[in-house]
Motif scaffolding. Structure first.
Motif, PDB file in Angstrom:
ATOM      1  N   MET A  49      -9.764 -10.925   2.773  1.00 35.49           N
ATOM      2  CA  MET A  49      -9.410 -10.813   1.350  1.00 35.49           C
ATOM      3  C   MET A  49      -7.938 -10.413   1.233  1.00 35.49           C
ATOM      4  N   ARG A  50      -7.198 -11.102   0.371  1.00 37.74           N
ATOM      5  CA  ARG A  50      -5.780 -10.761   0.134  1.00 37.74           C
ATOM      6  C   ARG A  50      -5.705  -9.928  -1.142  1.00 37.74           C
ATOM      7  N   VAL A  51      -5.153  -8.732  -1.021  1.00 36.26           N
ATOM      8  CA  VAL A  51      -5.161  -7.788  -2.151  1.00 36.26           C
ATOM      9  C   VAL A  51      -3.731  -7.367  -2.477  1.00 36.26           C
ATOM     10  N   LEU A  52      -3.407  -7.401  -3.766  1.00 35.47           N
ATOM     11  CA  LEU A  52      -2.123  -6.862  -4.224  1.00 35.47           C
ATOM     12  C   LEU A  52      -2.407  -5.572  -4.989  1.00 35.47           C
ATOM     13  N   VAL A  53      -1.725  -4.495  -4.595  1.00 33.97           N
ATOM     14  CA  VAL A  53      -1.868  -3.225  -5.316  1.00 33.97           C
ATOM     15  C   VAL A  53      -0.520  -2.916  -5.960  1.00 33.97           C
ATOM     16  N   ALA A  54      -0.502  -2.796  -7.280  1.00 39.71           N
ATOM     17  CA  ALA A  54       0.741  -2.457  -7.993  1.00 39.71           C
ATOM     18  C   ALA A  54       0.779  -0.957  -8.202  1.00 39.71           C
ATOM     19  N   GLY A  55       1.786  -0.292  -7.608  1.00 39.44           N
ATOM     20  CA  GLY A  55       1.949   1.148  -7.812  1.00 39.44           C
ATOM     21  C   GLY A  55       1.468   1.951  -6.615  1.00 39.44           C
ATOM     22  N   ALA A  56       2.346   2.827  -6.092  1.00 37.29           N
ATOM     23  CA  ALA A  56       1.959   3.723  -4.989  1.00 37.29           C
ATOM     24  C   ALA A  56       1.940   5.158  -5.490  1.00 37.29           C
ATOM     25  N   GLY A  57       1.224   5.369  -6.584  1.00 38.98           N
ATOM     26  CA  GLY A  57       0.894   6.718  -7.044  1.00 38.98           C
ATOM     27  C   GLY A  57      -0.429   7.109  -6.393  1.00 38.98           C
ATOM     28  N   PRO A  58      -1.059   8.185  -6.855  1.00 40.09           N
ATOM     29  CA  PRO A  58      -2.335   8.601  -6.248  1.00 40.09           C
ATOM     30  C   PRO A  58      -3.381   7.486  -6.250  1.00 40.09           C
ATOM     31  N   ALA A  59      -3.501   6.742  -7.348  1.00 46.42           N
ATOM     32  CA  ALA A  59      -4.548   5.714  -7.433  1.00 46.42           C
ATOM     33  C   ALA A  59      -4.308   4.605  -6.414  1.00 46.42           C
ATOM     34  N   GLY A  60      -3.090   4.048  -6.399  1.00 45.03           N
ATOM     35  CA  GLY A  60      -2.784   2.901  -5.533  1.00 45.03           C
ATOM     36  C   GLY A  60      -2.850   3.272  -4.066  1.00 45.03           C
ATOM     37  N   TYR A  70      -4.426   5.842  -2.613  1.00 51.96           N
ATOM     38  CA  TYR A  70      -5.763   6.230  -2.140  1.00 51.96           C
ATOM     39  C   TYR A  70      -6.681   5.005  -2.050  1.00 51.96           C
ATOM     40  N   PHE A  71      -6.573   4.111  -3.033  1.00 46.89           N
ATOM     41  CA  PHE A  71      -7.381   2.887  -2.988  1.00 46.89           C
ATOM     42  C   PHE A  71      -7.052   2.092  -1.718  1.00 46.89           C
ATOM     43  N   SER A  72      -5.747   1.919  -1.432  1.00 44.70           N
ATOM     44  CA  SER A  72      -5.341   1.098  -0.279  1.00 44.70           C
ATOM     45  C   SER A  72      -5.849   1.714   1.019  1.00 44.70           C
ATOM     46  N   TYR A  73      -5.720   3.035   1.114  1.00 46.91           N
ATOM     47  CA  TYR A  73      -6.201   3.750   2.309  1.00 46.91           C
ATOM     48  C   TYR A  73      -7.693   3.531   2.505  1.00 46.91           C
ATOM     49  N   LEU A  74      -8.443   3.746   1.410  1.00 43.73           N
ATOM     50  CA  LEU A  74      -9.911   3.640   1.538  1.00 43.73           C
ATOM     51  C   LEU A  74     -10.348   2.215   1.866  1.00 43.73           C
ATOM     52  N   LEU A  75      -9.715   1.228   1.207  1.00 42.68           N
ATOM     53  CA  LEU A  75     -10.146  -0.157   1.433  1.00 42.68           C
ATOM     54  C   LEU A  75      -9.834  -0.584   2.868  1.00 42.68           C
ATOM     55  N   LYS A  76      -8.638  -0.242   3.342  1.00 39.92           N
ATOM     56  CA  LYS A  76      -8.260  -0.650   4.710  1.00 39.92           C
ATOM     57  C   LYS A  76      -9.137   0.070   5.733  1.00 39.92           C
ATOM     58  N   GLY A 119      -2.539   1.704   8.644  1.00 37.60           N
ATOM     59  CA  GLY A 119      -1.679   0.522   8.726  1.00 37.60           C
ATOM     60  C   GLY A 119      -1.200  -0.026   7.392  1.00 37.60           C
ATOM     61  N   VAL A 120      -1.297   0.770   6.326  1.00 36.17           N
ATOM     62  CA  VAL A 120      -0.781   0.292   5.027  1.00 36.17           C
ATOM     63  C   VAL A 120       0.584   0.935   4.781  1.00 36.17           C
ATOM     64  N   GLN A 121       1.613   0.094   4.659  1.00 35.94           N
ATOM     65  CA  GLN A 121       2.978   0.583   4.408  1.00 35.94           C
ATOM     66  C   GLN A 121       3.429   0.003   3.075  1.00 35.94           C
ATOM     67  N   PRO A 122       3.508   0.829   2.017  1.00 37.73           N
ATOM     68  CA  PRO A 122       3.946   0.297   0.725  1.00 37.73           C
ATOM     69  C   PRO A 122       5.363  -0.262   0.804  1.00 37.73           C
ATOM     70  N   GLU A 123       5.618  -1.298  -0.013  1.00 36.45           N
ATOM     71  CA  GLU A 123       6.997  -1.795  -0.145  1.00 36.45           C
ATOM     72  C   GLU A 123       7.617  -1.018  -1.301  1.00 36.45           C
ATOM     73  N   PHE A 124       8.536  -0.083  -0.978  1.00 34.28           N
ATOM     74  CA  PHE A 124       9.163   0.733  -2.020  1.00 34.28           C
ATOM     75  C   PHE A 124      10.330  -0.028  -2.648  1.00 34.28           C
ATOM     76  N   ASN A 125      10.820   0.476  -3.755  1.00 28.12           N
ATOM     77  CA  ASN A 125      11.915  -0.154  -4.511  1.00 28.12           C
ATOM     78  C   ASN A 125      11.577  -1.606  -4.842  1.00 28.12           C
ATOM     79  N   THR A 126      10.297  -1.887  -5.053  1.00 27.01           N
ATOM     80  CA  THR A 126       9.849  -3.262  -5.307  1.00 27.01           C
ATOM     81  C   THR A 126       8.972  -3.307  -6.558  1.00 27.01           C
TER      82      THR A 126
END
Ligand code: FAD
Length: 362
Positions: free
Chosen positions: A1-12, A14-20, A111-118
Motif C-alpha cells: 500500500m502506498r500512503v501519503l501522510v500530510a503533516g509530521a505533528g503528533p497525529a502524522g 504516530y500514525f506513520s510509526y504505528l502503520l509501519k 524506518g519512517v523519515q519525514p520529508e521536512f520543509n516540504t
C-alpha cells in the motif's frame, strides 16, 4: 500500500510509526512543511486517565515516554488570591518539541523519515492519503468534508516561562482592564507552559489590538506579575488567537481521511487534543489491519465517532465555560472552583468525592 501522510505533528508521526510497525511492507511518505525543530506553543499536559489509552493500546510507547514526563497530582484554582486545591487527579506534561522529537525517533526506529520543509503538493497516485496537517489542513480543502469552523470568543496567547509551577494551576485575576486567567504548569526541568487568556471586552479595553508581539508580552508580564513573581514570559510566535472549533461532517472522502486537529479540535482547557490525535492514529491503523481502504476508512469512523463525539461535547462545554469565566468570578473562591470542576458536564459529584475527597468535603 502506498500512503501519503500530510503533516509530521503528533497525529502524522504516530500514525506513520504505528502503520509501519504493523505492516513493514507499506510505503509511507510523510511530508512536513516546517523543519524538524519547529513547533508552536510550549508544553502539553495529559491527565493520568488520558494516558490510560496508551498504556492499554501501545505499552511499548507508553513505557518509553513515561520517564520523559513531568508528573504530579492535584490541580489548583486561584481566585481572589485564594488557592483551592482539587486533590487526587494525576497529570503528566511534556514540552511539545521534546514530544515531537520523541515521536520522530519512534518513526525513525521503524524506518519512517519525514520529508521536512516540504509542503504537501499533489496527493494523487496513493492508495491512502492521511490528512494530519492540523486545524488549518490544506488537504481538507481537496474535497467536500462538510467542514465547519467556529471560534471561541476569548483571546488566548501561548507563552512559556522559566518559573517552575509544581501543579497544573488555573489563576484568575481582575484589574481595571477586566478579567484575565492563565493555565500554567511545568513541562520540563526549567520551563513551564503559560497560556494567557482574557475575554473579548477585556482585550479591547487593554488595547491589545494595537500592540505588537513585544509590547503584548511586556504588558502581560505586568498583568500576571503576581503569578510570575519576577520571571519573564518567553514567546514562541505567541500572538493572541481565538480558539478554532473544527468539525467535519465526513471523516473521509474517497481514499483521503482526516485525523487529529484536521478532523476536529478540542478546546485546550480539557488537555485532550494530542491524546485524541494519537487515539485517531491507533484506531485508523487498527481499521487498516482489518479492511482495505475505503472500507477501512468507514470502519475507522464507525468505531471512533461515538467516542470522539462525547469528548468533543465535553471540550465544547469547557470552552463555553471559559468564554464566560469573567461572569463566574463573582462567586466565592470555593464556589468558583466547584463551577470550574463541573464545567465539562462530565464530572459526577459521587465520583469526585471518591477521587478528590478533601475538595469534595470542603
Ligand atoms: C493553547 C493550546 C494548548 C494546548 N494544550 C494541550 C494539552 O495540554 N494537551 C493536549 O493533549 N493537547 C493540547 N493542545 C492541542 C494540541 O496541540 C493539538 O490537538 C495537537 O497538536 C494536534 O496534533 P496534530 O498532529 O493533529 O496537529 P498539529 O500539531 O497542528 O500538527 C500538524 C502538522 O502539519 C503540518 N502542516 C500543516 N500544513 C501543512 C502542509 N500544507 N504541508 C505539510 N505539512 C503541513 C504542520 O506544520 C504541523 O507540523 C493545545 C492546543 C493549544 C492551542
Amino acid at each position: 500500500m502506498r500512503v501519503l501522510v500530510a503533516g509530521a505533528g503528533p497525529a502524522g508521526l504516530y500514525f506513520s510509526y504505528l502503520l509501519k510497525r504493523h505492516d513493514p511492507r507499506c510505503e509511507i511518505r510523510v511530508v512536513e512543511q516546517n523543519p524538524p525543530d519547529a513547533t508552536f506553543g510550549f508544553g502539553v499536559v495529559f491527565s493520568d486517565r488520558a494516558l490510560e489509552f496508551l498504556r492499554a493500546d501501545d505499552p511499548t510507547t507508553y513505557n518509553l515516554i513515561t520517564p520523559e514526563l513531568e508528573a504530579w497530582v492535584d490541580l489548583v484554582v486561584v481566585h481572589r488570591g485564594e488557592r483551592v486545591v482539587i486533590d487526587g487527579i494525576g497529570f503528566n506534561a511534556i514540552g511539545r518539541l521534546h514530544f515531537l522529537r520523541f515521536m520522530q525517533q519512534q518513526a525513525a526506529s521503524v524506518g519512517v523519515q519525514p520529508e521536512f520543509n516540504t509542503p504537501v503538493g499533489d496527493i494523487s497516485g496513493y492508495d491512502l492519503v492521511v490528512a494530519a496537517d492540523g486545524a488549518n489542513s490544506t488537504v481538507r480543502r481537496s474535497a467536500d468534508f462538510g467542514t465547519r469552523v467556529t471560534h471561541c470568543t476569548n483571546k488566548f496567547a501561548w507563552y512559556g516561562t522559566p518559573r517552575r509551577f509544581e501543579k497544573l494551576t488555573q489563576t484568575f485575576l481582575e484589574d481595571e482592564r477586566g478579567a484575565f486567567n492563565v493555565h500554567h504548569y511545568r513541562h520540563g526541568g526549567a520551563m513551564s507552559t503559560f497560556v494567557a487568556e482574557c475575554d473579548a471586552a477585556t482585550w479591547e479595553r487593554a488595547g491589545f489590538a494595537t500592540m505588537d508581539e513585544a509590547a503584548t508580552r511586556i504588558c502581560l508580564e505586568r498583568v500576571y506579575a503576581p503569578v510570575l513573581d519576577g520571571a519573564p514570559l518567553v514567546s514562541n510566535k505567541s500572538i493572541w488567537r481565538n480558539f478554532p472549533n473544527v468539525r467535519n461532517a465526513r471523516w473521509s472522502v474517497g481514499n483521503v481521511v482526516l485525523i487529529g486537529d484536521a478532523l476536529r479540535t478540542a478546546h485546550f482547557s480539557i488537555g485532550s487534543g494530542t491524546r485524541l490525535a494519537m487515539e485517531d492514529a491507533i484506531a485508523l491503523v487498527k481499521a487498516l489491519g482489518e479492511h482495505t481502504p475505503p472500507e477501512a476508512l468507514r470502519a475507522f469512523e464507525a468505531a471512533r465517532r461515538p467516542i470522539v463525539d462525547k469528548l468533543v461535547a465535553a471540550a465544547d462545554a469547557s470552552g463555553a465555560w471559559y468564554d464566560r469565566f469573567a461572569e463566574n468570578m463573582k462567586l466565592s473562591p470555593r464556589d468558583f472552583a466547584w463551577s470550574y470542576i463541573q464545567r465539562s458536564g462530565r464530572v459526577d459529584p459521587e465520583r469526585l468525592s471518591r477521587i478528590s475527597p478533601k475538595f469534595a468535603r470542603t
